[in-house]
Design a protein around this motif. Sequence first.
Motif, mmCIF file in Angstrom:
data_model
loop_
_atom_site.group_PDB
_atom_site.id
_atom_site.type_symbol
_atom_site.label_atom_id
_atom_site.label_comp_id
_atom_site.label_asym_id
_atom_site.label_seq_id
_atom_site.Cartn_x
_atom_site.Cartn_y
_atom_site.Cartn_z
ATOM 1 N N PHE A 100 0.816 -1.201 0.000
ATOM 2 C CA PHE A 100 0.000 0.000 0.000
ATOM 3 C C PHE A 100 0.857 1.262 0.000
ATOM 4 C CE2 PHE A 100 -2.190 -3.340 2.545
ATOM 5 C CZ PHE A 100 -3.022 -3.754 1.509
ATOM 6 N N THR A 101 0.328 2.288 -0.630
ATOM 7 C CA THR A 101 0.982 3.590 -0.695
ATOM 8 C C THR A 101 -0.066 4.656 -0.401
ATOM 9 O OG1 THR A 101 0.498 3.923 -3.049
ATOM 10 C CG2 THR A 101 2.563 2.766 -2.504
ATOM 11 N N ALA A 102 0.358 5.900 -0.349
ATOM 12 C CA ALA A 102 -0.600 6.994 -0.142
ATOM 13 C C ALA A 102 -1.570 7.078 -1.317
ATOM 14 C CB ALA A 102 0.143 8.320 0.028
ATOM 15 N N GLU A 103 -1.089 6.759 -2.533
ATOM 16 C CA GLU A 103 -1.949 6.795 -3.717
ATOM 17 C C GLU A 103 -2.856 5.575 -3.811
ATOM 18 O OE1 GLU A 103 1.545 7.232 -4.096
ATOM 19 O OE2 GLU A 103 1.258 9.390 -3.890
ATOM 20 N N LYS A 104 -2.401 4.448 -3.267
ATOM 21 C CA LYS A 104 -3.183 3.211 -3.289
ATOM 22 C C LYS A 104 -3.225 2.624 -1.882
ATOM 23 C CE LYS A 104 -2.625 1.896 -8.065
ATOM 24 N NZ LYS A 104 -2.202 0.863 -8.998
ATOM 25 N N MET A 115 -4.971 0.702 1.564
ATOM 26 C CA MET A 115 -5.503 -0.643 1.750
ATOM 27 C C MET A 115 -6.892 -0.828 1.139
ATOM 28 S SD MET A 115 -5.999 -2.918 5.174
ATOM 29 C CE MET A 115 -7.675 -2.501 5.551
ATOM 30 N N ALA A 116 -7.711 0.212 1.133
ATOM 31 C CA ALA A 116 -9.063 0.096 0.585
ATOM 32 C C ALA A 116 -9.046 -0.389 -0.866
ATOM 33 C CB ALA A 116 -9.800 1.426 0.686
ATOM 34 N N PHE A 117 -7.972 -0.089 -1.594
ATOM 35 C CA PHE A 117 -7.875 -0.518 -2.988
ATOM 36 C C PHE A 117 -7.632 -2.019 -3.118
ATOM 37 C CE2 PHE A 117 -7.567 3.943 -3.580
ATOM 38 C CZ PHE A 117 -7.981 4.195 -4.874
ATOM 39 N N SER A 118 -7.330 -2.685 -2.033
ATOM 40 C CA SER A 118 -7.157 -4.141 -2.078
ATOM 41 C C SER A 118 -8.477 -4.866 -1.855
ATOM 42 C CB SER A 118 -6.140 -4.590 -1.026
ATOM 43 O OG SER A 118 -6.682 -4.476 0.283
ATOM 44 N N LYS A 119 -9.528 -4.137 -1.616
ATOM 45 C CA LYS A 119 -10.836 -4.723 -1.325
ATOM 46 C C LYS A 119 -11.683 -4.738 -2.597
ATOM 47 C CE LYS A 119 -11.228 -5.672 2.531
ATOM 48 N NZ LYS A 119 -11.813 -5.043 3.635
ATOM 49 N N ASN A 120 -12.069 -5.915 -3.050
ATOM 50 C CA ASN A 120 -12.840 -6.014 -4.292
ATOM 51 C C ASN A 120 -14.189 -5.315 -4.204
ATOM 52 O OD1 ASN A 120 -10.913 -7.281 -5.787
ATOM 53 N ND2 ASN A 120 -11.617 -9.333 -5.284
ATOM 54 N N ARG A 121 -14.801 -5.322 -3.050
ATOM 55 C CA ARG A 121 -16.089 -4.639 -2.925
ATOM 56 C C ARG A 121 -15.919 -3.140 -3.192
ATOM 57 N NH1 ARG A 121 -20.427 -5.121 2.083
ATOM 58 N NH2 ARG A 121 -21.826 -3.493 1.361
ATOM 59 N N VAL A 122 -14.860 -2.561 -2.676
ATOM 60 C CA VAL A 122 -14.561 -1.147 -2.914
ATOM 61 C C VAL A 122 -14.284 -0.918 -4.394
ATOM 62 C CG1 VAL A 122 -12.876 0.686 -2.462
ATOM 63 C CG2 VAL A 122 -13.752 -0.709 -0.568
ATOM 64 N N MET A 123 -13.453 -1.772 -4.979
ATOM 65 C CA MET A 123 -13.099 -1.605 -6.387
ATOM 66 C C MET A 123 -14.308 -1.783 -7.298
ATOM 67 S SD MET A 123 -10.119 -0.588 -6.087
ATOM 68 C CE MET A 123 -9.864 -0.358 -7.831
ATOM 69 N N ARG A 124 -15.182 -2.726 -6.979
ATOM 70 C CA ARG A 124 -16.408 -2.898 -7.783
ATOM 71 C C ARG A 124 -17.270 -1.646 -7.711
ATOM 72 N NH1 ARG A 124 -16.222 -8.259 -5.781
ATOM 73 N NH2 ARG A 124 -17.623 -7.707 -4.099
ATOM 74 N N THR A 125 -17.339 -1.024 -6.535
ATOM 75 C CA THR A 125 -18.112 0.209 -6.389
ATOM 76 C C THR A 125 -17.525 1.317 -7.253
ATOM 77 O OG1 THR A 125 -18.837 -0.362 -4.150
ATOM 78 C CG2 THR A 125 -18.867 1.976 -4.740
ATOM 79 N N LEU A 126 -16.218 1.511 -7.183
ATOM 80 C CA LEU A 126 -15.574 2.556 -7.978
ATOM 81 C C LEU A 126 -15.739 2.295 -9.474
ATOM 82 C CD1 LEU A 126 -12.305 3.042 -5.889
ATOM 83 C CD2 LEU A 126 -14.432 4.362 -5.778
ATOM 84 N N ASP A 127 -15.578 1.030 -9.879
ATOM 85 C CA ASP A 127 -15.769 0.673 -11.287
ATOM 86 C C ASP A 127 -17.199 0.914 -11.734
ATOM 87 O OD1 ASP A 127 -13.116 -0.055 -11.528
ATOM 88 O OD2 ASP A 127 -13.496 -2.214 -11.370
ATOM 89 N N GLU A 128 -18.159 0.556 -10.883
ATOM 90 C CA GLU A 128 -19.575 0.756 -11.209
ATOM 91 C C GLU A 128 -19.880 2.236 -11.408
ATOM 92 O OE1 GLU A 128 -23.622 1.004 -11.737
ATOM 93 O OE2 GLU A 128 -22.327 -0.723 -12.049
ATOM 94 N N ILE A 129 -19.357 3.085 -10.530
ATOM 95 C CA ILE A 129 -19.593 4.535 -10.647
ATOM 96 C C ILE A 129 -18.984 5.055 -11.948
ATOM 97 C CG2 ILE A 129 -19.040 6.795 -9.659
ATOM 98 C CD1 ILE A 129 -19.261 5.400 -6.868
#
Length: 154
Positions: free
Chosen positions: A50-54, A56-70
């Motif tokens: 993890f980095t400041a740009e990425k 831990m939340a970016f490792s969560k598929n539920r979060v990523m699916r939400t961002l992709d859906e939006i």
Amino acid sequence: YFDVEDAISAYPKLDNEKTIKALDAGQIVFTTRPGQRVVIEQDINSLHKFTAEKPMAFSKNRVMRTLDEIATDTENTFERVYLGKVGNNANGRDLFKADRIAYLTSLQKRNIIQAFDNTDITVEPGNDVDAIVVNLAVTPVDAMEKLYMTMVVR
């Protein structure tokens, strides 16, 4: 904690420490729960550094699916309703912004995002006469995965 149908045992059997290490390394982990229930431990992806740009939340598929859906819904709506049809002026950009606010408010009502406020989105003119720029801040809702409990004995 998705149930794996027809599975009766997970192999290899990992203790808690090894399970955490495997998950932290971005590996899929199956465990056997009480009642011979086999589950996938977490909905993870391969991001595990993890980095400041990425974060831990970016490792969560539920979060990523939400961002992709939006992103996908915003693109599809733009192409279907606005592209080549609505003027790129303050009124046109306000229409697109109102559309996105309605969409994001519906996601919030469905518990997909949280703490959304109308001021979390701007729609501005882009560098080209026919371009717009959407700036958006969202907070996806993740699933509960950890339980901590304090118990007082009297």
